[in-house]
Design a protein around this motif. Sequence first.
Motif, PDB file in Angstrom:
ATOM      1  N   ASP A  88       0.784  -1.427  -0.050  1.00 29.71           N
ATOM      2  CA  ASP A  88       0.008   0.002  -0.068  1.00 29.71           C
ATOM      3  C   ASP A  88       0.827   1.341  -0.111  1.00 29.71           C
ATOM      4  OD1 ASP A  88       1.000  -0.866   2.440  1.00 29.71           O
ATOM      5  OD2 ASP A  88      -0.736   0.152   3.576  1.00 29.71           O
ATOM      6  N   LEU A  89       2.250   1.137   0.135  1.00 31.72           N
ATOM      7  CA  LEU A  89       2.986   2.337   0.181  1.00 31.72           C
ATOM      8  C   LEU A  89       3.931   2.512  -1.142  1.00 31.72           C
ATOM      9  CD1 LEU A  89       3.935   2.588   3.919  1.00 31.72           C
ATOM     10  CD2 LEU A  89       2.169   4.034   2.606  1.00 31.72           C
ATOM     11  N   ALA A  90       4.337   3.684  -1.581  1.00 30.14           N
ATOM     12  CA  ALA A  90       5.372   3.585  -2.563  1.00 30.14           C
ATOM     13  C   ALA A  90       6.772   3.680  -2.007  1.00 30.14           C
ATOM     14  CB  ALA A  90       5.145   5.027  -3.715  1.00 30.14           C
ATOM     15  N   ILE A  91       7.413   2.559  -1.665  1.00 27.14           N
ATOM     16  CA  ILE A  91       8.669   2.329  -1.064  1.00 27.14           C
ATOM     17  C   ILE A  91       9.630   2.712  -2.144  1.00 27.14           C
ATOM     18  CG2 ILE A  91      10.164   0.793   0.469  1.00 27.14           C
ATOM     19  CD1 ILE A  91       7.153  -0.762   0.908  1.00 27.14           C
ATOM     20  N   ALA A  92      10.588   3.485  -1.875  1.00 29.92           N
ATOM     21  CA  ALA A  92      11.808   3.828  -2.548  1.00 29.92           C
ATOM     22  C   ALA A  92      12.898   3.190  -2.003  1.00 29.92           C
ATOM     23  CB  ALA A  92      12.024   5.256  -2.681  1.00 29.92           C
ATOM     24  N   ALA A  93      12.934   2.824  -0.727  1.00 31.04           N
ATOM     25  CA  ALA A  93      14.278   2.266  -0.056  1.00 31.04           C
ATOM     26  C   ALA A  93      13.841   1.757   1.133  1.00 31.04           C
ATOM     27  CB  ALA A  93      15.267   3.000  -0.077  1.00 31.04           C
ATOM     28  N   PHE A  94      14.645   1.396   1.841  1.00 33.12           N
ATOM     29  CA  PHE A  94      14.254   0.761   3.154  1.00 33.12           C
ATOM     30  C   PHE A  94      15.407   0.340   4.022  1.00 33.12           C
ATOM     31  CE2 PHE A  94      14.700  -3.238   1.403  1.00 33.12           C
ATOM     32  CZ  PHE A  94      14.880  -4.212   2.524  1.00 33.12           C
ATOM     33  N   LEU A 141      10.590   2.379   6.281  1.00 33.72           N
ATOM     34  CA  LEU A 141      10.405   2.569   4.883  1.00 33.72           C
ATOM     35  C   LEU A 141      10.613   4.076   4.461  1.00 33.72           C
ATOM     36  CD1 LEU A 141       7.314   0.485   5.025  1.00 33.72           C
ATOM     37  CD2 LEU A 141       9.271  -0.339   4.654  1.00 33.72           C
ATOM     38  N   VAL A 142      11.397   4.018   3.491  1.00 33.29           N
ATOM     39  CA  VAL A 142      11.513   5.534   2.603  1.00 33.29           C
ATOM     40  C   VAL A 142      10.330   5.484   1.689  1.00 33.29           C
ATOM     41  CG1 VAL A 142      12.684   6.863   1.100  1.00 33.29           C
ATOM     42  CG2 VAL A 142      13.750   5.552   3.074  1.00 33.29           C
ATOM     43  N   VAL A 143       9.476   6.482   1.915  1.00 27.88           N
ATOM     44  CA  VAL A 143       8.165   6.512   0.995  1.00 27.88           C
ATOM     45  C   VAL A 143       8.206   7.871   0.508  1.00 27.88           C
ATOM     46  CG1 VAL A 143       5.745   6.263   1.249  1.00 27.88           C
ATOM     47  CG2 VAL A 143       7.033   4.858   2.576  1.00 27.88           C
ATOM     48  N   ASN A 144       7.574   7.828  -0.885  1.00 26.40           N
ATOM     49  CA  ASN A 144       7.038   8.973  -1.384  1.00 26.40           C
ATOM     50  C   ASN A 144       5.625   9.169  -1.267  1.00 26.40           C
ATOM     51  OD1 ASN A 144       6.605  11.324  -3.130  1.00 26.40           O
ATOM     52  ND2 ASN A 144       7.115  10.346  -4.994  1.00 26.40           N
ATOM     53  N   ARG A 172       8.593  13.943 -10.229  1.00 27.30           N
ATOM     54  CA  ARG A 172       9.819  14.835 -10.575  1.00 27.30           C
ATOM     55  C   ARG A 172      10.138  15.269  -9.346  1.00 27.30           C
ATOM     56  NH1 ARG A 172      10.910  17.796 -15.026  1.00 27.30           N
ATOM     57  NH2 ARG A 172       9.456  16.533 -16.257  1.00 27.30           N
ATOM     58  N   ASN A 173       9.454  15.864  -8.335  1.00 24.75           N
ATOM     59  CA  ASN A 173       9.756  16.482  -7.079  1.00 24.75           C
ATOM     60  C   ASN A 173       9.357  15.583  -5.841  1.00 24.75           C
ATOM     61  OD1 ASN A 173      11.350  18.783  -8.145  1.00 24.75           O
ATOM     62  ND2 ASN A 173       9.403  19.358  -9.090  1.00 24.75           N
ATOM     63  N   PRO A 174       9.993  14.549  -5.524  1.00 20.69           N
ATOM     64  CA  PRO A 174       9.404  13.678  -4.563  1.00 20.69           C
ATOM     65  C   PRO A 174       9.716  14.099  -3.392  1.00 20.69           C
ATOM     66  CG  PRO A 174      11.299  12.505  -5.589  1.00 20.69           C
ATOM     67  CD  PRO A 174      11.108  13.785  -6.436  1.00 20.69           C
ATOM     68  N   ALA A 175       8.942  14.389  -2.195  1.00 18.56           N
ATOM     69  CA  ALA A 175       9.243  14.377  -0.809  1.00 18.56           C
ATOM     70  C   ALA A 175       9.085  13.433   0.029  1.00 18.56           C
ATOM     71  CB  ALA A 175       8.074  15.419  -0.404  1.00 18.56           C
ATOM     72  N   TYR A 176      10.321  12.826   0.243  1.00 13.63           N
ATOM     73  CA  TYR A 176      10.543  11.393   0.861  1.00 13.63           C
ATOM     74  C   TYR A 176      10.309  11.507   2.296  1.00 13.63           C
ATOM     75  CZ  TYR A 176      12.020   9.546  -3.431  1.00 13.63           C
ATOM     76  OH  TYR A 176      12.296   9.094  -4.735  1.00 13.63           O
ATOM     77  N   LYS A 177       9.762  10.688   2.875  1.00 19.11           N
ATOM     78  CA  LYS A 177       9.606  10.457   4.603  1.00 19.11           C
ATOM     79  C   LYS A 177       9.959   9.108   4.819  1.00 19.11           C
ATOM     80  CE  LYS A 177       5.811  13.978   4.931  1.00 19.11           C
ATOM     81  NZ  LYS A 177       6.700  15.099   5.428  1.00 19.11           N
ATOM     82  N   VAL A 178      10.134   9.147   6.235  1.00 20.01           N
ATOM     83  CA  VAL A 178      10.407   7.571   6.531  1.00 20.01           C
ATOM     84  C   VAL A 178       9.262   7.184   7.571  1.00 20.01           C
ATOM     85  CG1 VAL A 178      12.017   6.214   8.051  1.00 20.01           C
ATOM     86  CG2 VAL A 178      13.133   8.131   6.545  1.00 20.01           C
ATOM     87  N   TYR A 179       8.685   5.993   7.263  1.00 13.92           N
ATOM     88  CA  TYR A 179       7.654   5.490   8.060  1.00 13.92           C
ATOM     89  C   TYR A 179       8.346   4.158   8.913  1.00 13.92           C
ATOM     90  CZ  TYR A 179       4.155   7.982   5.534  1.00 13.92           C
ATOM     91  OH  TYR A 179       3.431   8.994   5.018  1.00 13.92           O
ATOM     92  N   ILE A 180       8.013   4.107  10.215  1.00 12.72           N
ATOM     93  CA  ILE A 180       8.420   2.900  10.763  1.00 12.72           C
ATOM     94  C   ILE A 180       7.108   2.020  11.124  1.00 12.72           C
ATOM     95  CG2 ILE A 180       9.374   2.457  13.117  1.00 12.72           C
ATOM     96  CD1 ILE A 180      11.143   3.827  11.224  1.00 12.72           C
ATOM     97  N   ARG A 181       7.428   0.698  10.655  1.00 17.74           N
ATOM     98  CA  ARG A 181       6.519  -0.142  10.702  1.00 17.74           C
ATOM     99  C   ARG A 181       6.857  -1.567  11.403  1.00 17.74           C
ATOM    100  NH1 ARG A 181       4.932  -4.786   7.868  1.00 17.74           N
ATOM    101  NH2 ARG A 181       2.557  -4.951   7.616  1.00 17.74           N
ATOM    102  N   GLN A 182       5.893  -1.820  12.667  1.00 21.23           N
ATOM    103  CA  GLN A 182       6.176  -3.048  13.166  1.00 21.23           C
ATOM    104  C   GLN A 182       5.777  -4.200  12.180  1.00 21.23           C
ATOM    105  OE1 GLN A 182       7.412  -4.005  16.262  1.00 21.23           O
ATOM    106  NE2 GLN A 182       7.789  -1.994  17.167  1.00 21.23           N
ATOM    107  N   THR A 225       9.368  21.384   4.478  1.00 21.43           N
ATOM    108  CA  THR A 225       9.863  20.779   3.383  1.00 21.43           C
ATOM    109  C   THR A 225      10.893  19.603   3.588  1.00 21.43           C
ATOM    110  OG1 THR A 225      11.511  22.496   2.981  1.00 21.43           O
ATOM    111  CG2 THR A 225       9.383  22.606   1.768  1.00 21.43           C
ATOM    112  N   GLU A 226      10.960  19.400   4.932  1.00 22.65           N
ATOM    113  CA  GLU A 226      12.003  18.498   5.252  1.00 22.65           C
ATOM    114  C   GLU A 226      11.796  17.127   4.769  1.00 22.65           C
ATOM    115  OE1 GLU A 226      13.380  16.292   9.448  1.00 22.65           O
ATOM    116  OE2 GLU A 226      11.987  17.818   9.853  1.00 22.65           O
TER     117      GLU A 226
END
Length: 755
Positions: free
Chosen positions: A694-700, A711-714, A721-731, A745-746
């Motif tokens: 369910d997530l667009a995972i770019a790396a982990f 998970l590194v998610v867009n 073109r200008n993704p804003a990546y965030k990190v999600y923590i998942r058990q 914009t962090e």
Amino acid sequence: MIRRGFLTALAVCSPLAVRAQSVAEVQVAPPTVTIRVGERSGLLATAFDRIGNVIPTVRMIWSSNNVTIAKVDNNGTITGVANGVAIIEARAGARRGQTAVQVVGGAGASPPPAPPAATAAAAAAASDALMGQPAGSGPAAALRLEPGVVYLLPSENTRVSPRALRDDGSPAGPVGVTWTSLRADVASVDQSGNVVALSPGQGTIQASAAGGLTATAPVVVQQAEFSVREGSALMLSPNEIDTVHVVVSTQNSRTVNPLVLQWASSDQSVARVSLAGVVTAVGPGKATLSVSGLLQSKSIDVSVHRVVDKLSVRPRVSAEVQVPLTGAIKFDAQALAADNAPVPEAPLRWTVADPAVASFDARPALLTGRSLGKTQLTVRGPGSGLAVTWNVSVIAASVRINEPRIGIGVNQRRTLRGTWADDSGNVLGPAANLTWTSDNPQVATVGEDGTVAGTGYGHARVTATAPGGKSSTADVFVVGEIVVASSRAGRFQLYSVDRSNLSQLTKLTPATDTATANDPAFSPEGSRIAFVSQRDGNPEIYVMNADGSGVTRVTNDVQADGRPVFSADGQSLVFHSSRTGGKQQIWSVNIDGTGLTQLTKDSVNFSPSVSPDGQTIAYVSLRDKNYDIWLMGRDGSNQRRFTVSPQQREWDPHFLRDGTLAYLVERREAKGTVQQVVRADLSTGSVTALTGTDLAIAAFGVSPAGDVVALVVNPDPQNKRNPAYKVYIRQVSSGTPLPMPTAGTEQMITPTFRP
């Protein structure tokens, strides 16, 4: 009959003192003597200890029960006085030996008729009937003979003793006994209990006492080989005394009475031997001792070494010798003659005053420390005054902590262990009685058993100190569980955070450092972090302590280097770089920048990960025009494809603690392109999902135990073109991803977990 002039002093001729021994038996030879009136003859008295060794220094007290028949002097020389029978006794303490002396008419006179044998035996028996019986009391209820079975060679003799016993088996009052041989053709017995073997066979001797008491003992007479118990050679020091024993192996290795044998030395200037088998070393050289009798003979070589004048030793005795606890120190001692020539055959004896402090193994001459304390080691050579003593102190050896660097989290614990090491750094064994201290309890505390607990972010030094003052120190770095690259300061830099408080990021790179930093990776023990930075104008790999201190550059090339991971021993890095032909390949390098080695050369290869045992490297390769996971040995050998899936792409591999491999899968489904983290068993190839689709995972990143993924998610997959990546923590077990809080914009990328 013993030849005239033979004196008992031959058996006690040595003036040398020997270790005190208890006299268990006294024997007088010969057991019967016939002399004329006025004639003189010598008797031999020998003392034995409880295991049959001759005691050469015992002086005997001689006496005659009838000095009107025969006299005896202090040397055991008897003189016939008048016709008759006298009992001559040699006494050493409570032990006695006897012989019967018959005196016949003097020279020039007609000898009186000899008394019948029975009369002479009766006269001896009257005095000797109770001999050898232990003191006891009360009436006798039974008789017993010792030994219970008699083994003899033809013509050999021995003595059997009666024992009077009460009903309860305790000694009764001594009783007089009469001896009889039931097979006089096999063995005879006199009234003193002396048994003489006459011919091969099995006989029986019987002792009878008043009241109908009897006891019997089998007498087995058989021809058998005797041998010298001491073997084939003796090594003696000048003036040393030893005893040679003759035994019959086939008869329970019993000892043959030495007085029934004849002894001789081939060279009496080297060694002399008495009639009792007592050997005295006279001077340097070699001789052969022969012993014969009972229709056979044997020999034994005797070597007498040169006189030892002094001992040459190492180490020097002038200073105290310090031995590390559980360690060992080599000692050496050499016997020297007066001209300094070695005497290697001279025996040396080593002793330790307190074996609980140190033990000594003479064969390799090693002294081993057993416990802290002081003792003495002494080596003694043959001869008076030949001894050297070292003062020894067993001290704590150098201490080595098993993990000189560790990284832990707040409230996390890890137990450090200490070992002893010698001056060369060789481990000697587990260390005990260490005192543990921390120089920064606000960061890490340490218990009495070496258990370290993280109390706050930072760096502390934990010291283990041994009794005696020697110590070792371990660096402890307390850091958050997850390290990410965040752009909150305008450029990507490294921050740590714990899963319990995802909003509390702590900056690792120095506050004054404005250079970019990403792709962090922990060393196996968690005390170092490798990362990529452009602080010198080009993406290079750097290593720093886990608290952000001590930054050093590892690589230096005009092409970009990236994705570093530590080897299993933490001493090298594996990374990808496009430094060859502009195509990314897998490389390895030591953390000090030396030993750069290219591991792959075909196609494009990137994103390496090293297995926990250090034997396997997983990486992504485009060799088959598709993103696949490949495996190879740590030296680049045995490169092979692991995933084969033309319909999907696999990348971003991460080894887990148990050796399984997590990686990212991208495939087409009806609703579009989906990404999912899976976990594969390398041995079976079985795959299980760690996340949904369910997530667009770019790396982990994944925890070493595989229970948590970062998970590194867009969040806006359409905005590529200008993704804003965030990190999600998942058990993995719960399935609910929690975003790490960001502001404005962090962005956050490249998460990694502390080991």
